[in-house]
Design a protein around this motif. Structure first.
Motif, PDB file in Angstrom:
ATOM      1  N   PHE A  86       0.843  -1.186   0.000  1.00 26.88           N
ATOM      2  CA  PHE A  86       0.000   0.000   0.000  1.00 26.88           C
ATOM      3  C   PHE A  86       0.883   1.242   0.000  1.00 26.88           C
ATOM      4  O   PHE A  86       1.842   1.330   0.760  1.00 26.88           O
ATOM      5  CB  PHE A  86      -0.904   0.006   1.225  1.00 26.88           C
ATOM      6  N   GLY A  87       0.526   2.199  -0.837  1.00 29.97           N
ATOM      7  CA  GLY A  87       1.316   3.413  -0.939  1.00 29.97           C
ATOM      8  C   GLY A  87       2.486   3.292  -1.884  1.00 29.97           C
ATOM      9  O   GLY A  87       3.368   4.151  -1.902  1.00 29.97           O
ATOM     10  N   HIS A  88       2.500   2.252  -2.709  1.00 30.42           N
ATOM     11  CA  HIS A  88       3.603   2.009  -3.640  1.00 30.42           C
ATOM     12  C   HIS A  88       3.135   1.990  -5.096  1.00 30.42           C
ATOM     13  O   HIS A  88       3.879   1.563  -5.980  1.00 30.42           O
ATOM     14  CB  HIS A  88       4.303   0.696  -3.307  1.00 30.42           C
ATOM     15  N   GLY A  89       1.894   2.395  -5.339  1.00 32.85           N
ATOM     16  CA  GLY A  89       1.381   2.397  -6.699  1.00 32.85           C
ATOM     17  C   GLY A  89       0.746   1.090  -7.128  1.00 32.85           C
ATOM     18  O   GLY A  89       0.307   0.961  -8.279  1.00 32.85           O
ATOM     19  N   ASP A  90       0.682   0.104  -6.225  1.00 31.41           N
ATOM     20  CA  ASP A  90       0.037  -1.165  -6.546  1.00 31.41           C
ATOM     21  C   ASP A  90      -1.470  -1.033  -6.366  1.00 31.41           C
ATOM     22  O   ASP A  90      -1.962  -0.135  -5.678  1.00 31.41           O
ATOM     23  CB  ASP A  90       0.541  -2.279  -5.625  1.00 31.41           C
ATOM     24  N   ARG A  91      -2.210  -1.957  -6.972  1.00 35.67           N
ATOM     25  CA  ARG A  91      -3.645  -2.078  -6.722  1.00 35.67           C
ATOM     26  C   ARG A  91      -3.882  -3.400  -5.995  1.00 35.67           C
ATOM     27  O   ARG A  91      -3.448  -4.448  -6.457  1.00 35.67           O
ATOM     28  CB  ARG A  91      -4.430  -1.991  -8.030  1.00 35.67           C
ATOM     29  N   VAL A  92      -4.586  -3.326  -4.877  1.00 38.17           N
ATOM     30  CA  VAL A  92      -4.751  -4.470  -3.990  1.00 38.17           C
ATOM     31  C   VAL A  92      -6.230  -4.831  -3.924  1.00 38.17           C
ATOM     32  O   VAL A  92      -7.083  -3.971  -3.693  1.00 38.17           O
ATOM     33  CB  VAL A  92      -4.215  -4.163  -2.577  1.00 38.17           C
ATOM     34  N   TRP A  93      -6.537  -6.118  -4.084  1.00 44.17           N
ATOM     35  CA  TRP A  93      -7.913  -6.608  -4.055  1.00 44.17           C
ATOM     36  C   TRP A  93      -8.052  -7.595  -2.898  1.00 44.17           C
ATOM     37  O   TRP A  93      -7.192  -8.440  -2.673  1.00 44.17           O
ATOM     38  CB  TRP A  93      -8.263  -7.293  -5.372  1.00 44.17           C
ATOM     39  N   MET A  94      -9.145  -7.487  -2.179  1.00 44.59           N
ATOM     40  CA  MET A  94      -9.363  -8.288  -0.976  1.00 44.59           C
ATOM     41  C   MET A  94     -10.743  -8.937  -1.012  1.00 44.59           C
ATOM     42  O   MET A  94     -11.730  -8.281  -1.320  1.00 44.59           O
ATOM     43  CB  MET A  94      -9.274  -7.378   0.265  1.00 44.59           C
TER      44      MET A  94
END
Length: 478
Positions: A86-94
């Protein structure tokens, strides 16, 4: 290549919402249902009325807290190579941390969840490429509600090697849950160095910080784990009847939670959870699929970026109760808005309707939606190689590019190759295959995955220790 940058607020608008939030915290204050938090606030310079429990937060305290807050973090799974950044330009799905009812795959009707449902959901989440954090998805009826979060955490860490999340009940269960993560990580110091779970604080709109929520925040933050703060202010119900007013109040609630978190544990990384909703004027029910949902999500991304935080927005959701046209319109339109605005993470996958239940088919199709919109967010590259003027000249008028080396070299990167849930057949091919709907194809893919996928098993000695922690917690909590 241009980067996504959808914006609805001007710089002046962002500044005005920020200043309105500071004004609310200074003049109106926030009710803090936690004695230690009130004491710490008073010591830090807030004006606290113990009788009303309302704390008035001066601008200096808020800004100092913002300055010391961690602005990015990584969550680790049982396999340290499987992470969510998070905060690194990634997209995270949960996948959803847990719904109170379950949508039966065969009947489409709601029922209570079972342990087997949860285990299936964990296995499916482990298998799906675009699910980076695996949630418990359900609350099994066979398990006592007291301590069920401890049990679900044990099932999660045993059932997947990815980072995990379930809803934490209170400070007492938070201790047992953290003990599970410390055991998996290899000790308290290892867990601090490689966090495995977030605390989630949901301020109660309007302007209240709950006691149990702050107990959880304190436990997690002092164990070196990040904190996500996400009030669900509802326009015209628990927030003003204007979107700007809702955003200002939501921002104030997040900042209040942030200040308390920093008093518990300075430098704790924060996720800015801008997840406001509207109340549907006709039904009085919270709406997940309104156009305003997307508008406010984009605005919340802008506010989070103003402060420098990673951001969670509730997009990719719907008010629909079945996988129909309404679901497709609502989920995709808001998801694209949140993604193109630059959010880090999105509405939990696998939710049917407005938190009406969890569904394995919905989880599978949310994973497919993630793949689809990820391709859009990737954009396109324009350079000499992709413009292909030399290739066009070589092929010439009336030629064919199908077998050309340039096509073979690029089509897998340029084109999104749809999975088995999608239909790109001819009409005749679709009819010959039985006129199967996307919902039916998703159901079949879920069955196939559950029949074939097995997560990497946990080492037996470690699993036995996790079971011991759960049993001890159940005895202490009963």
């Amino acid at each position: 290549m241009a980067k996504p940058g959808l914006r609805f607020l001007s710089d002046d608008d962002v500044q005005a919402i920020h200043e309105a939030g500071l004004l609310i915290l200074r003049d109106t204050g926030v009710k803090v249902h936690h004695a230690e938090a009130r004491r710490l606030l008073a010591e830090a310079g807030a004006t606290v009325d113990e009788h009303s429990r309302i704390a008035h937060l001066p601008e200096q305290l808020v800004m100092a807290s913002l300055a010391q807050t961690g602005k990015g973090y990584t969550l680790y799974g049982r396999d340290p190579g499987r992470t969510a950044r998070f905060g690194h330009g990634d997209r995270v799905w949960m996948s959803s941390p847990g719904q109170y009812t379950w949508i039966d795959s065969q009947t489409g009707r709601r029922r209570g969840a079972t342990v087997q449902d949860v285990q299936d959901a964990i296995r499916l989440g482990d298998a799906l490429d675009h699910i980076h954090i695996v949630g418990a998805m359900g609350q099994p009826e066979e398990v006592s509600e007291i301590g069920s979060d401890v049990f679900l955490t044990s099932e999660l860490v045993k059932g997947t090697t990815k980072p995990t999340r379930c809803w934490v009940r209170n400070g007492r269960t938070a201790g047992a849950i953290l003990e599970i993560y410390r055991t998996v990580a290899g000790g308290a110091q290892s867990l601090q160095q490689r966090p495995m779970a977030e605390a989630f604080l949901e301020p109660i709109s309007p302007l209240q910080l709950p006691e149990h929520g702050l107990d959880i925040v304190k436990a997690f933050a002092q164990a070196g784990q990040p904190v996500s703060i996400g009030p669900m202010a509802m326009t015209s119900a628990t927030a003003p009847g204007t979107l700007a007013g809702t955003l200002a109040q939501e921002n104030a609630e997040i900042l209040a939670g942030l200040v308390v978190t920093q008093l518990f544990a300075p430098d704790t990384p924060i996720m800015y959870g801008g997840i406001p909703h509207i109340m549907d004027p006709e039904t009085g029910i919270c709406s997940f699929g309104s156009p305003e949902q997307g508008l406010m999500a984009v605005a919340m991304v802008q506010m989070a970026r103003f402060y420098g935080f990673p951001v969670y927005v509730n997009v990719g959701l719907t008010d629909a109760k079945t996988l129909d046209t309404q679901a497709g319109i609502e989920k995709t339109s808001s998801m694209l808005m949140g993604l193109l605005a630059g959010a880090d993470t999105f509405g939990h996958c696998g939710i049917c309707g407005t938190d009406h239940g969890a569904s394995l088919e919905w989880l599978y199709l949310d994973n497919e939606l993630a793949a689809y919109v990820e391709r859009i967010a990737r954009g396109l590259t324009v350079d000499a190689e992709t413009l292909a003027a030399e290739v066009v000249h070589r092929i010439g008028p009336g030629g064919n590019y199908l077998a050309d080396e340039h096509t073979v070299r690029h089509f897998r990167d340029e084109l999104w190759l749809s999975g088995p849930a999608w239909n790109r057949q001819s009409w005749d091919g679709w009819e010959a295959a039985g006129c199967i709907s996307m919902n039916e194809r998703a159901r079949e893919q879920v069955r196939t995955i559950l029949a074939t996928h097995r997560a990497e098993p946990m080492e037996e000695k470690l699993a036995a220790e996790i079971d011991r922690i759960v049993q001890c917690a159940q005895r202490e909590l009963d």
